[in-house]
Motif scaffolding. Structure first.
Motif, PDB file in Angstrom:
ATOM      1  N   LYS A  48     -10.160  -5.467  -3.168  1.00 53.39           N
ATOM      2  CA  LYS A  48      -8.727  -5.412  -3.791  1.00 53.39           C
ATOM      3  C   LYS A  48      -8.892  -5.780  -5.251  1.00 53.39           C
ATOM      4  CE  LYS A  48      -4.497  -4.576  -2.757  1.00 53.39           C
ATOM      5  NZ  LYS A  48      -4.325  -3.794  -1.567  1.00 53.39           N
ATOM      6  N   SER A  56      -8.537  -4.639   4.194  1.00 52.45           N
ATOM      7  CA  SER A  56      -7.660  -5.596   4.699  1.00 52.45           C
ATOM      8  C   SER A  56      -7.714  -5.780   6.381  1.00 52.45           C
ATOM      9  CB  SER A  56      -6.190  -5.223   4.494  1.00 52.45           C
ATOM     10  OG  SER A  56      -6.051  -3.990   3.946  1.00 52.45           O
ATOM     11  N   LEU A  82       0.734  -1.058  -0.030  1.00 51.52           N
ATOM     12  CA  LEU A  82       0.119  -0.062  -0.026  1.00 51.52           C
ATOM     13  C   LEU A  82       0.784   1.347  -0.143  1.00 51.52           C
ATOM     14  CD1 LEU A  82      -2.913  -0.669   2.575  1.00 51.52           C
ATOM     15  CD2 LEU A  82      -3.050  -0.435   0.058  1.00 51.52           C
ATOM     16  N   GLY A  99      -6.119  -9.879  -5.143  1.00 55.34           N
ATOM     17  CA  GLY A  99      -7.385 -10.082  -4.604  1.00 55.34           C
ATOM     18  C   GLY A  99      -7.832 -11.620  -4.825  1.00 55.34           C
ATOM     19  N   PRO A 126     -10.903  -5.301  -8.158  1.00 56.99           N
ATOM     20  CA  PRO A 126     -12.069  -5.110  -7.285  1.00 56.99           C
ATOM     21  C   PRO A 126     -13.399  -5.521  -7.815  1.00 56.99           C
ATOM     22  CG  PRO A 126     -11.752  -2.988  -8.595  1.00 56.99           C
ATOM     23  CD  PRO A 126     -10.842  -4.100  -9.248  1.00 56.99           C
ATOM     24  N   TYR A 148      -9.544   2.873   1.530  1.00 56.17           N
ATOM     25  CA  TYR A 148     -10.570   1.927   1.222  1.00 56.17           C
ATOM     26  C   TYR A 148      -9.716   0.613   1.232  1.00 56.17           C
ATOM     27  CZ  TYR A 148     -14.704   1.639  -1.565  1.00 56.17           C
ATOM     28  OH  TYR A 148     -16.054   1.621  -1.970  1.00 56.17           O
ATOM     29  N   THR A 149      -8.691   0.459   0.774  1.00 55.82           N
ATOM     30  CA  THR A 149      -8.179  -0.961   0.598  1.00 55.82           C
ATOM     31  C   THR A 149      -7.776  -1.362   2.112  1.00 55.82           C
ATOM     32  OG1 THR A 149      -6.168   0.025  -0.011  1.00 55.82           O
ATOM     33  CG2 THR A 149      -7.454  -1.119  -1.728  1.00 55.82           C
TER      34      THR A 149
END
Lengths: 494, 491
Positions: free
Chosen positions: A223, A168, A138, A256, A225, A163-164
Motif C-alpha cells: 500500500k 490485504s 478500494l 500503509g 508502496p 494488486y492491493t
C-alpha cells in the motif's frame, strides 16, 4: 460521527442525478466542511489533555467471537484524520470545474465514500473494522480511476484493485493469526479489538511475531508502496483524475505506513526487531529507486508518483530506526508529504488540463504565460525537496538525523551516503523538471493559446495547502505536539 | 405456538409433510384449474406455510423424532430453513420467468418441491440409508427439472449428462455404503463411528467411493464437469435452485456423515481420521482452484456463475479438512450467505433473460445506464461473492478462512497452507467478478433503452440484496443459530 457525515453526504450526492447534478458539489463541500470542522474540534479537545478519545459499540458478539465497532483517536491517527478531512474538502473545491463535465454527482459521491473509508481506517480500534474500512477504500478509488481516468484507465484501475486486494488478503491472514493467538491467551474468546490484541501480542514468542509481522508488513508495504511492490502506483496515478490522485497519494498511501506503526510496531515489537534490517533495506531501495525513477520520467504526473515512492521510503526508514526520533519524524513526514503531494498533484492535474499535455519535453517557458501556476509549482517542488522554512524540511532532515544517530550506534556510518544520494537525486530531478517546464523560451511544440492561469477555486485549494506548508514549515511544533505523547508511549512498548 | 398440538407424533416431520402433500396435489390443481397462476399461487403459499412452520419450530428449539426415521434438531432446522429459502426464491420468480411458460407447470412445481423434500430428508437423518434415499429423491427430481425444457437441445444435453453422471455417483455411494454395512453391521452413522475398529483396504475403498460419489453431487473437483453444462442448459430459476439448494444438500451429506464419523473420540477417527482430513483438504484446494481459474475464461455468465459455485463449494469443504466446531459454524454461515449472493446473481440473470437480454457477459455492457438498480444489485452480489467488506460474503469468508488458521484453542499451523490457497483464490475470483462489473458500469452499451423486469423478480432480488447487506453487517443472530447447529452435529 466523522464516518457518518461523509456517508450521509455520499448517499445524498449519489442520488443527485439529472438536473440536480450541478448542486452535487455544494452538498459535497458542505459535508466535507462539517467533517473538517468536527475534526478541528476534536483536535482542540485532544490537545487539552492528550487523552485517547473513542467510541465503542458492540457489533458482532457471539460466544466464540467478539467484534466491536470501536473508534479511537490518538497522537498517531489525529493528524491523519485531519489530513483526510482537509484534503477531501480541498479536492471537492479543486474539482469544481473538472468534475462538472461528467456526472459530477457520482464524482463527489466517490470522494465522500473515499473519505468514509479513510476515516474508518484511521479511526478504527478493532481489527475487523480496520480491515473492513481498509477494503472499503478500494471500491470508490477503483470507480474513480475507471470512470474519470486517462486513456489506459481500465488497465490501471483493475491493476490497482487486484494488486492491493491481494496484499490485504495476506494481511488478513496475519490478523487471523493474531486474533486466535490472543484468543487462547485470553481464555478462549477471540476478541479482535486493538486493545486486547496489541496488549497480548508483545508477549508471544519471537518466531511467531516474526512470521505474523512478515504477513502484515507485506500487506502494508504494498500500500505504501515500497519497492519492489510499487508497480501499481505509477499506473494508478497517471490514469487517475486529479482529485483521485490527491486522495490516493495524500492519504491512501499513508494507510500503509500507519498500519506498520499501528499494527506491526505496537503489537509485534520483537518481529520489528527481527526484520529491522529488511525494513531499512527496503526503505533505502525505495528512496533511491524512486528518485532514479523520477529522473527517467517524461510525464510530469508519473514523476510525482515516483517521488511519492521515494518519500514514503523515507517514512519507512524512520520507522526502521525504531527510535523515538525516527518514529516521531516518520509520522511528521507522513503528514508533511500529505500536504505537499496535495499541491504537486493539483499542479500536475492543472498542467494536463490547461496545457493539454503533461509531457515534460513538450513543455517550456510556462512561467510567462501562467505566473500563478508557476509559483505554486515552485513552492510545491521546493517543499518536496526539503527547502528549510517549508514543511518538507522538517519531514526529511530530522529523519536523516535520526537515521544518522542510529547508524552511529550501529557503527555503520557509511550507510548515510545512501540518504545523501537520494537527497541529491531528489533535488536534481525537481530542479531539472522545473527548469524544463517553467523557464526558458516558451515552447513552440504545443499550442499554448488556450492555456489559462489558475482559476479561483483551484487557487483557493492550493493557497490553503501552501499556507499550511508554510505554517508548519516555520512552526513544526504545532504538529509535533500531537505526535510526541504517542511516540513516547510507543517507544516504551518497543 | 407449539407445533406438537397440530402434528402430534409427526412434528419432526411437519415441514416435509406439508410439502409432500402439496407436491402430490399440485398436478391435480393444474389439471382442474388449467391456470398457471393458480398452480403457482398454491405452490407458493404451501412453501410459505412450510417455512413458517419450520421457523416456529427452529426458534422454539424443538427437538424430537418421528417414525424412528426423521430427527429434528437445531441443525435440521437451520438446513431446512436454508432449503426452504431457496425454494421460496425459486418458486417466487418461476411464474414470471419466460423460461417456464411452455413447461408443464404442475409437474414443474411438484418436482421442485419434491427435490426440496429430499434435501430436508437428508438434513433430518442420521442413517446412511435414509440419507441415500433423500439424495436420490432430490437427484431424480432434478434430472426431470433440467429436462423439462423439452424443445431446447442444450437442456436435453444437460439432462443426459446429469443423469449419467448422477447415476454413476449413486452407484459409487451405494457401493461404499454396502461395504460399510458389511464391515460394521449397521447403517446408523454414530454406530459405524465406533464399530469400525480396524484399518484395512475395505475401509479405505468404502470411504473413497463415498467421497467420490457425494463429491459428484456437490461438483467438487475433479468431479465437477457436469455442473456448468447443467446450469447453463436448465431454466435459470432451476439453475439457481440447483446451484444454491442441491449443492448445499451435498454439503449437508458430508457434514452429516463425516463430521459425525470423525468427531473427536470415535474409533473411526483414530484409524483413518487424519487421512480423510488431508483428502478433503486436497479436494477443497483442487475444487476452489479449478473453479476459479476456469471461471476466468468464461464468456457466458451462467457458466461463470456455475464455476464460481464450484469454487464456493471448495471454500466450504475447508470445514471437512479442519473438522472442528468453529469451522463448521463458519461453514454453515457461509452456506447461508451463499444462498443469497449466488441466488441473487442467478435471479438477475434470469430476470434479464425475460426482457430479452442474452447470457453473454458482453450483453451486460452499459447495464448501469439501462437498469441502475439491477446493475447495482449485481455488483453487490458479485463483490459479496468475491469477499469485499462489508457484505455478507466477506463476513462469512472471514470466519471460514480464519477457521483454517486457528480456532478458539489458538493458532494451528496444520491448515495454514489451505487458508493461503483459499485467499489467493479469493483474489483470483475478484478478477472475473470485476469483469462483469466493468461491463455493466464502465463499458458503453449499444442501447440506453431502460429495462423493466417482472415484479416477482424484483421482489426476490430486493430480498437477496437486503440479506446480503444485513448478514454482512449484523451477522449475530444467524451466526448464533449456526453455532447451535454446529454444536448439535459435533455432539
Amino acid at each position: 460521527m466523522l464516518i457518518l457525515i461523509p456517508l450521509i453526504g455520499a448517499i445524498i450526492t449519489l442520488f443527485m442525478g439529472g438536473s440536480k447534478q450541478k448542486y452535487a458539489k455544494y452538498v459535497a463541500a458542505v459535508f466535507t466542511l462539517i467533517t473538517l470542522v468536527l475534526t478541528l474540534f476534536m483536535m482542540v479537545n485532544y490537545f487539552e489533555d492528550y487523552s485517547v478519545l473513542g467510541e465503542n459499540y458492540a457489533w458482532i458478539q457471539t460466544s466464540l467471537i467478539q467484534i466491536s465497532f470501536a473508534l479511537e483517536v490518538d497522537g498517531l491517527s489525529i493528524l491523519m484524520v485531519f489530513l483526510t478531512a482537509l484534503l477531501s474538502l480541498l479536492v471537492v473545491i479543486f474539482s469544481v470545474h473538472d468534475a462538472d463535465e461528467d456526472r459530477p454527482n457520482y464524482f463527489h459521491a466517490l470522494v465522500l465514500a473515499m473519505e468514509v473509508g479513510l476515516m474508518g481506517v484511521y479511526l478504527a480500534a478493532d481489527y475487523f473494522l480496520f480491515y473492513v474500512m481498509w477494503e472499503v477504500t478500494l471500491i470508490p478509488m477503483y470507480f474513480m480511476i475507471s470512470w474519470y481516468g486517462g486513456p489506459r484507465r481500465h488497465y490501471a484501475a483493475i491493476k490497482f484493485f487486484i494488486y492491493t486486494h491481494v496484499a490485504s488478503l495476506v494481511m488478513l491472514i496475519g490478523i487471523f493469526a493474531m486474533g486466535f493467538q490472543a484468543g487462547t491467551m485470553n481464555g478462549g474468546v477471540v476478541d479482535f479489538s486493538f486493545a486486547t490484541i496489541n496488549s497480548l501480542m508483545p508477549m508471544t514468542s519471537e518466531a511467531f511475531q516474526a512470521l505474523v509481522f512478515a504477513l502484515l508488513f507485506f500487506g502494508f508495504a504494498v500500500k505504501m508502496p515500497a519497492v519492489p511492490f510499487h508497480t501499481w502506483l505509477p499506473d494508478a496515478h497517471t490514469e487517475a483524475p486529479t482529485g483521485g490522485s490527491v486522495l490516493l497519494a495524500g492519504v491512501m498511501l499513508k494507510m500503509g505506513s500507519y498500519g506498520i506503526i499501528r499494527v506491526c510496531l505496537e503489537a509485534l515489537p520483537l518481529g520489528a526487531e527481527y526484520w529491522q534490517w529488511v525494513i531499512i533495506g527496503i526503505a533505502i531501495l525505495s528512496m533511491i529507486y524512486g528518485a532514479y525513477g523520477c529522473i527517467a520520467q517524461t510525464d510530469l504526473k508519473k514523476m510525482v508518483a515516483f517521488s511519492s515512492i521515494s518519500h514514503m521510503g523515507m517514512v519507512m526508514l524512520g520507522i526502521g530506526c525504531l527510535t523515538e526520533a525516527g518514529i516521531m519524524f516518520a509520522i511528521f513526514q507522513m503528514f508533511a508529504h500529505g500536504l505537499i503531494t496535495g499541491i504537486l498533484f493539483m499542479v500536475c492535474g492543472m498542467t494536463g488540463h490547461k496545457v493539454g499535455t503533461r509531457e515534460i519535453p513538450l513543455l517550456g517557458g510556462l512561467a510567462g504565460k501562467m505566473p500563478m501556476y508557476a509559483l505554486f509549482m515552485m513552492i510545491g517542488f521546493m517543499a518536496s525537496l526539503g527547502l528549510p522554512g517549508l514543511v518538507g524540511f522538517w519531514g526529511e532532515f530530522p529523519l536523516i538525523f535520526a537515521f544518522y544517530e542510529f547508524l552511529v550506534e550501529q557503527d555503520l556510518l557509511w550507510m548515510i551516503l545512501f540518504c545523501l544520494l537520494s537527497l541529491m537525486l531528489t533535488a536534481g530531478y525537481y530542479l531539472w523538471a522545473m527548469q524544463r517546464t517553467l523557464f526558458g523560451p516558451e515552447t513552440t511544440k504545443i499550442d499554448l493559446t488556450h492555456a489559462h492561469d489558475v482559476s479561483k477555486c483551484e487557487g483557493i485549494a492550493l493557497a490553503v495547502l501552501v499556507a499550511l506548508v508554510a505554517v508548519f514549515g516555520v512552526w513544526p511544533d504545532a504538529a509535533l505536539q500531537f505526535i510526541e505523547p504517542y511516540t513516547e508511549w510507543i517507544i516504551g512498548v518497543i | 405456538m407449539d407445533m406438537t398440538t397440530i402434528f402430534g407424533d409427526y412434528t419432526a416431520f411437519a415441514p416435509m409433510l406439508i410439502l409432500m402433500v402439496s407436491a402430490l396435489l399440485l398436478p391435480g390443481v393444474q389439471m382442474l384449474t388449467k391456470r398457471r397462476t393458480v398452480t403457482w399461487a398454491f405452490a407458493f403459499v404451501m412453501t410459505i406455510v412450510a417455512m413458517a412452520v419450520n421457523i416456529i419450530m427452529l426458534t422454539g428449539d424443538f427437538t424430537g423424532s418421528s417414525l424412528g426415521l426423521v430427527e429434528y434438531d437445531g441443525f435440521t432446522g437451520l438446513m431446512n430453513a436454508l432449503f426452504l429459502a431457496v425454494l421460496f426464491l425459486a418458486v417466487l420468480v418461476s411464474n414470471a420467468s419466460v423460461e417456464t411458460t411452455r413447461l408443464h407447470v404442475g409437474a414443474y412445481y411438484a418436482l421442485m418441491i419434491g427435490a426440496t423434500v429430499g434435501m430436508m430428508f437428508v438434513a433430518s437423518s442420521s442413517d446412511l440409508l435414509t440419507i441415500f434415499v433423500g439424495v436420490e429423491l432430490t437427484s431424480i427430481s432434478s434430472y426431470a427439472l433440467v429436462a423439462l425444457k423439452r424443445n431446447d437441445a442444450r437442456s436435453a444435453e444437460a439432462a443426459v449428462k446429469y443423469v449419467i453422471i448422477g447415476g454413476m455417483s449413486t452407484a459409487l455411494t451405494l457401493y461404499g455404503i454396502s461395504m460399510l454395512y458389511g464391515l460394521t453391521g449397521t447403517t446408523v452413522i454414530a454406530d459405524i463411528a465406533n464399530n469400525l475398529t480396524e484399518m484395512n483396504w475395505m475401509v479405505a475403498i468404502a470411504f473413497i467411493s463415498m467421497i467420490a460419489g457425494y463429491g459428484f453431487k456437490i461438483a467438487a473437483g475433479p468431479f465437477h464437469m457436469w455442473a456448468p453444462d447443467v446450469y447453463e442448459g436448465a431454466a435459470t430459476p432451476v439453475s439457481m435452485f440447483l446451484a444454491t439448494g442441491s449443492k448445499k444438500m451435498g454439503l449437508a451429506v458430508f457434514i452429516q456423515i463425516f463430521m459425525v464419523l470423525f468427531a473427536a473420540g470415535t474409533t473411526c477417527a483414530d484409524i483413518i481420521g487424519e487421512e480423510v482430513q488431508y483428502l478433503f483438504a486436497i479436494i477443497a484446494a483442487i475444487t476452489m482452484t479449478v473453479g476459479n481459474i476456469v471461471a476466468i475464461a468464461q464468456n457466458n455468465i451462467k457458466r461463470m456463475l456455475a464455476y464460481s459455485s464450484i469454487a464456493q463449494a471448495g471454500y466450504i469443504l475447508i470445514i471437512l479438512a479442519v473438522m472442528n466446531e468453529y469451522a463448521l459454524t463458519a461453514g454453515l454461515f457461509h452456506m447461508i450467505t451463499h444462498v443469497f449472493m449466488k441466488g441473487g446473481a442467478f435471479l438477475i440473470v434470469g430476470a434479464l433473460i425475460c426482457v430479452g437480454l442474452g447470457e453473454k457477459i458482453s450483453d451486460y455492457k452499459g447495464l448501469a445506464k439501462r437498469a441502475p438498480f439491477l446493475a447495482f444489485a449485481m455488483m453487490l452480489f458479485l463483490f459479496s461473492l468475491a469477499g469485499i467488506p462489508p457484505l455478507a460474503g466477506f463476513t462469512s469468508k472471514f470466519f471460514l478462512f480464519s477457521s483454517a488458521i486457528g480456532g478458539v484453542d489458538g493458532v494451528t499451523s496444520q491448515w495454514v497452507w489451505l487458508a493461503f490457497v483459499a485467499i489467493l483464490n479469493s483474489a483470483i475470483s475478484l478478477y472475473y467478478y470485476a469483469r462483469v462489473v466493468k461491463a455493466m458500469y464502465i463499458e458503453k452499451g449499444t442501447t440506453t433503452e431502460k429495462v423493466k423486469i417482472p415484479a416477482a423478480f424484483m421482489v426476490a432480488i430486493v430480498i437477496c440484496v437486503l440479506a446480503v447487506i444485513v448478514l454482512g453487517i449484523f451477522p449475530d443472530a444467524v451466526f448464533e443459530l449456526c453455532e447451535g447447529a454446529a454444536a448439535v452435529v459435533m455432539g
